[in-house]
Design an enzyme around this catalytic site. Structure first.
Site, PDB file in Angstrom:
ATOM      1  CE  LYS A 214      34.940  39.759  34.162  1.00  0.00           C
ATOM      2  NZ  LYS A 214      34.906  39.679  35.619  1.00  0.00           N
ATOM      3  CB  SER A 236      39.665  39.426  34.609  1.00  0.00           C
ATOM      4  OG  SER A 236      38.932  39.992  35.674  1.00  0.00           O
ATOM      5  CG  HIS A 238      35.967  38.818  40.008  1.00  0.00           C
ATOM      6  ND1 HIS A 238      35.349  37.749  39.410  1.00  0.00           N
ATOM      7  CD2 HIS A 238      34.951  39.563  40.508  1.00  0.00           C
ATOM      8  CE1 HIS A 238      34.039  37.835  39.568  1.00  0.00           C
ATOM      9  NE2 HIS A 238      33.769  38.947  40.236  1.00  0.00           N
ATOM     10  NE  ARG A 241      33.858  42.587  43.496  1.00  0.00           N
ATOM     11  CZ  ARG A 241      33.268  43.294  44.441  1.00  0.00           C
ATOM     12  NH1 ARG A 241      33.878  44.380  44.910  1.00  0.00           N
ATOM     13  NH2 ARG A 241      32.088  42.967  44.918  1.00  0.00           N
ATOM     14  NE  ARG A 273      39.406  52.794  37.349  1.00  0.00           N
ATOM     15  CZ  ARG A 273      39.026  51.518  37.265  1.00  0.00           C
ATOM     16  NH1 ARG A 273      38.583  51.006  36.130  1.00  0.00           N
ATOM     17  NH2 ARG A 273      39.047  50.747  38.324  1.00  0.00           N
ATOM     18  N   GLY A 292      35.004  48.302  34.566  1.00  0.00           N
ATOM     19  CA  GLY A 292      33.950  48.048  35.537  1.00  0.00           C
ATOM     20  C   GLY A 292      33.523  49.249  36.341  1.00  0.00           C
TER      21      GLY A 292
HETATM   22  C1  LIG Z   1      30.825  45.542  42.762  1.00  0.00           C
HETATM   23  C2  LIG Z   1      31.368  44.627  41.733  1.00  0.00           C
HETATM   24  C3  LIG Z   1      30.594  43.542  41.302  1.00  0.00           C
HETATM   25  C4  LIG Z   1      31.080  42.681  40.327  1.00  0.00           C
HETATM   26  N1  LIG Z   1      30.291  41.654  39.879  1.00  0.00           N
HETATM   27  C5  LIG Z   1      30.775  40.814  38.914  1.00  0.00           C
HETATM   28  C6  LIG Z   1      29.968  39.757  38.390  1.00  0.00           C
HETATM   29  O1  LIG Z   1      28.808  39.567  38.758  1.00  0.00           O
HETATM   30  N2  LIG Z   1      30.518  38.939  37.463  1.00  0.00           N
HETATM   31  C7  LIG Z   1      31.797  39.122  37.007  1.00  0.00           C
HETATM   32  O2  LIG Z   1      32.268  38.371  36.157  1.00  0.00           O
HETATM   33  N3  LIG Z   1      32.564  40.124  37.472  1.00  0.00           N
HETATM   34  C8  LIG Z   1      32.093  40.966  38.406  1.00  0.00           C
HETATM   35  N4  LIG Z   1      32.884  42.001  38.855  1.00  0.00           N
HETATM   36  C9  LIG Z   1      34.255  42.166  38.306  1.00  0.00           C
HETATM   37  C10 LIG Z   1      34.249  43.086  37.105  1.00  0.00           C
HETATM   38  O3  LIG Z   1      33.581  42.524  36.013  1.00  0.00           O
HETATM   39  C11 LIG Z   1      35.685  43.432  36.623  1.00  0.00           C
HETATM   40  O4  LIG Z   1      36.387  42.230  36.397  1.00  0.00           O
HETATM   41  C12 LIG Z   1      36.441  44.265  37.634  1.00  0.00           C
HETATM   42  O5  LIG Z   1      35.595  45.217  38.227  1.00  0.00           O
HETATM   43  C13 LIG Z   1      37.723  44.905  37.072  1.00  0.00           C
HETATM   44  O6  LIG Z   1      37.544  46.065  36.462  1.00  0.00           O
HETATM   45  P1  LIG Z   1      37.619  47.584  37.061  1.00  0.00           P
HETATM   46  O7  LIG Z   1      38.920  47.840  37.734  1.00  0.00           O
HETATM   47  O8  LIG Z   1      37.487  48.361  35.785  1.00  0.00           O
HETATM   48  O9  LIG Z   1      36.459  47.737  38.001  1.00  0.00           O
HETATM   49  C14 LIG Z   1      32.388  42.889  39.808  1.00  0.00           C
HETATM   50  C15 LIG Z   1      33.147  43.982  40.238  1.00  0.00           C
HETATM   51  C16 LIG Z   1      32.643  44.842  41.179  1.00  0.00           C
HETATM   52  C17 LIG Z   1      33.479  46.032  41.601  1.00  0.00           C
END
Ligand SMILES: Cc1cc2nc3c(=O)[nH]c(=O)nc-3n(C[C@H](O)[C@H](O)[C@H](O)COP(=O)(O)O)c2cc1C
Length: 340
Positions: A214, A236, A238, A241, A273, A292
Site C-alpha cells: 500500500k 495511495s 495515505h 498524510r 466517496r 477511509g
Molecule cells: C486518521 C487516519 C488514520 C490512518 N491510519 C492508517 C493506518 O494505520 N494504516 C494505513 O495503511 N493507512 C492509514 N490511513 C490511510 C487510509 O488507509 C487511506 O489510505 C486514506 O485515508 C485515503 O482514503 P480516504 O480519502 O478515503 O480517507 C489513515 C488515514 C486516516 C485519515
C-alpha cells in the site's frame, strides 16, 4: 436508522476532531496530522478528491441486447465479495479522533459492518502497540475476516507480526510502505524503514497470505512492486498524510495500470466517496477501491450498522451508474465509459 441519521449522530460525536463536512474533501481539516486531515497544506488529499470529481461519465442507455441486472460481485484473494469496495485501514483513535472511541470498538464496527455487507475491512498499525493489537479480538470473533496492514518495521519485527495475524486466519496482509512520512511515527522513536525490493520479496516468500503493498504512486514504483511477486498494490498517498504536493491517486492510476497489466491486482484510495467514484476508479484501471474517512464517519455514527448502511448506499450508486452507462458487470467498466 438511515444513512442521514448516521451522519447526524457522527457529527454530534466527532466535532471538533472531524467536522463531518457535507463533502469530505480535505479542505476544512488541512494540516490536521495527527488528526484526520492531510499533511501541511493538505493539497494531496484535496487534489485526489477534486480530480475524481472532474472525471465525467459517458451516459448511454441504448443496449445491444436485453440488459440483465447489474452484477458488482468480485473474486479476490480466492474469496467472493459483494462489491469491489474495502474499508481502508484507519488507526490511532486516540491521537486522530480525540479518543472518543476505543481502538477495539472502532475495528469491531468496521470489520463486522463490512462482513455483514459481504465486503471486508483493512485494519491499521502504528506507534502505539494497541493499534496493531486491538483489532485482533474482533478479527478472531469474525474468523479472521479482515486484512491487517503492517507498518514497514524492521524485517524481524514484521515477521513476528505476520505470525500473529496468520494465526488469526486473516484474508490477506498489507503493508503501508509509505509510512516513513508519518510525523508522529518518527517522533515516537519507533523506526519504520523504506523497504528494498529484496525485503518485500522476502515478505512475500515468508507468508502464505496474499500480500498487498500500500502506497504506490508512480509507474516506476509499480514496476518495482510487480517484481516482488506481491498479490497487489494500493495506489495511495495515505490520504495525503505522508507527503504534501502529490498528484491525485486516480491521476496516476492509468500509467500504473499500463505497467502492471494483469500481473497484480490494483486497489486505489483517496477521496473516493460515492458509488460513481468507485465506477470512475475502476474505469481508470483499478480492480477495487478502499475508502477511509467516510467509513470512519459511518462507524462513529452508527457502529457496524452505519458501516453496512454506507456500503449498501455505495453499492446502489455503483449499480445505478452502471445502468446509466450501459454496464452489466465490472468488466464492462472500461476507460471509454468516462471522460478524463
Ligand atoms: C486518521 C487516519 C488514520 C490512518 N491510519 C492508517 C493506518 O494505520 N494504516 C494505513 O495503511 N493507512 C492509514 N490511513 C490511510 C487510509 O488507509 C487511506 O489510505 C486514506 O485515508 C485515503 O482514503 P480516504 O480519502 O478515503 O480517507 C489513515 C488515514 C486516516 C485519515
Amino acid at each position: 436508522m438511515n444513512y442521514e441519521e448516521v451522519r447526524a449522530k457522527a457529527k454530534e460525536i466527532m466535532v471538533p476532531e472531524c467536522l463531518v463536512c457535507k463533502e469530505c474533501n480535505g479542505v476544512a481539516c488541512k494540516g490536521w496530522v495527527p488528526g484526520i486531515g492531510a499533511k501541511w497544506t493538505g493539497n494531496s488529499f484535496i487534489r485526489s478528491f477534486n480530480y475524481l470529481n472532474e472525471v465525467k461519465l459517458v451516459m448511454d442507455t441504448i443496449v445491444l441486447k436485453e440488459q440483465e441486472a447489474q452484477d458488482i460481485s468480485i473474486e479476490l484473494f480466492g474469496k467472493e465479495f459483494s462489491a469491489p469496495i474495502f474499508v481502508a485501514p484507519i488507526g490511532g483513535m486516540d491521537i486522530n479522533y480525540g479518543g472518543k472511541i476505543e481502538e477495539e470498538d472502532y475495528h469491531r464496527s468496521t470489520l463486522t459492518g463490512a462482513k455483514n455487507s459481504g465486503i471486508a475491512a483493512f485494519t491499521g498499525d502504528g506507534a502505539n502497540d494497541v493499534y496493531f493489537n486491538a483489532p485482533q479480538k474482533p478479527l478472531k470473533e469474525l474468523d479472521g475476516w479482515g486484512i491487517p496492514t503492517l507498518k514497514p518495521w524492521s524485517q524481524e519485527k514484521v515477521f513476528e507480526k505476520i505470525k500473529v495475524v496468520e494465526e488469526l486466519g486473516v484474508i490477506a496482509l498489507a503493508m503501508d510502505i509509505d509510512s516513513a512520512g508519518l510525523v508522529h511515527l518518527a517522533a515516537s522513536g519507533k523506526p519504520v524503514y523504506s523497504k528494498t525490493p529484496a525485503e518485500l520479496r522476502e515478505i512475500v516468500e515468508f507468508t502464505k497470505l496474499p500480500f498487498i503493498i500500500k502506497g504506490i504512486m508512480s509507474a516506476k514504483g509499480a514496476q518495482k512492486a510487480v517484481e516482488t511477486g506481491a498479490y497487489g498494490i494500493v495506489v495511495s498517498n495515505h490520504g495525503g498524510r505522508v507527503l504534501d504536493n502529490t498528484p491525485a491517486t486516480t491521476e496516476v492510476l492509468p500509467e500504473i495500470k499500463k505497467v502492471v497489466g494483469d500481473r497484480m491486482k490494483i486497489f486505489v484510495d483517496g477521496g473516493i466517496r460515492t458509488g460513481a467514484d468507485v465506477f470512475k476508479a475502476l474505469a481508470l484501471g483499478a480492480d477495487a477501491v478502499l475508502i477511509g474517512r467516510t467509513y470512519a464517519i459511518s462507524a462513529f455514527g452508527g457502529g457496524a450498522e452505519g458501516v453496512s448502511l454506507y456500503t449498501e448506499k455505495l453499492k446502489a450508486e455503483l449499480k445505478d451508474t452502471m445502468l446509466m452507462t450501459g454496464c452489466t458487470t465490472l468488466s464492462d467498466i472500461t476507460a471509454d465509459k468516462i471522460i478524463y
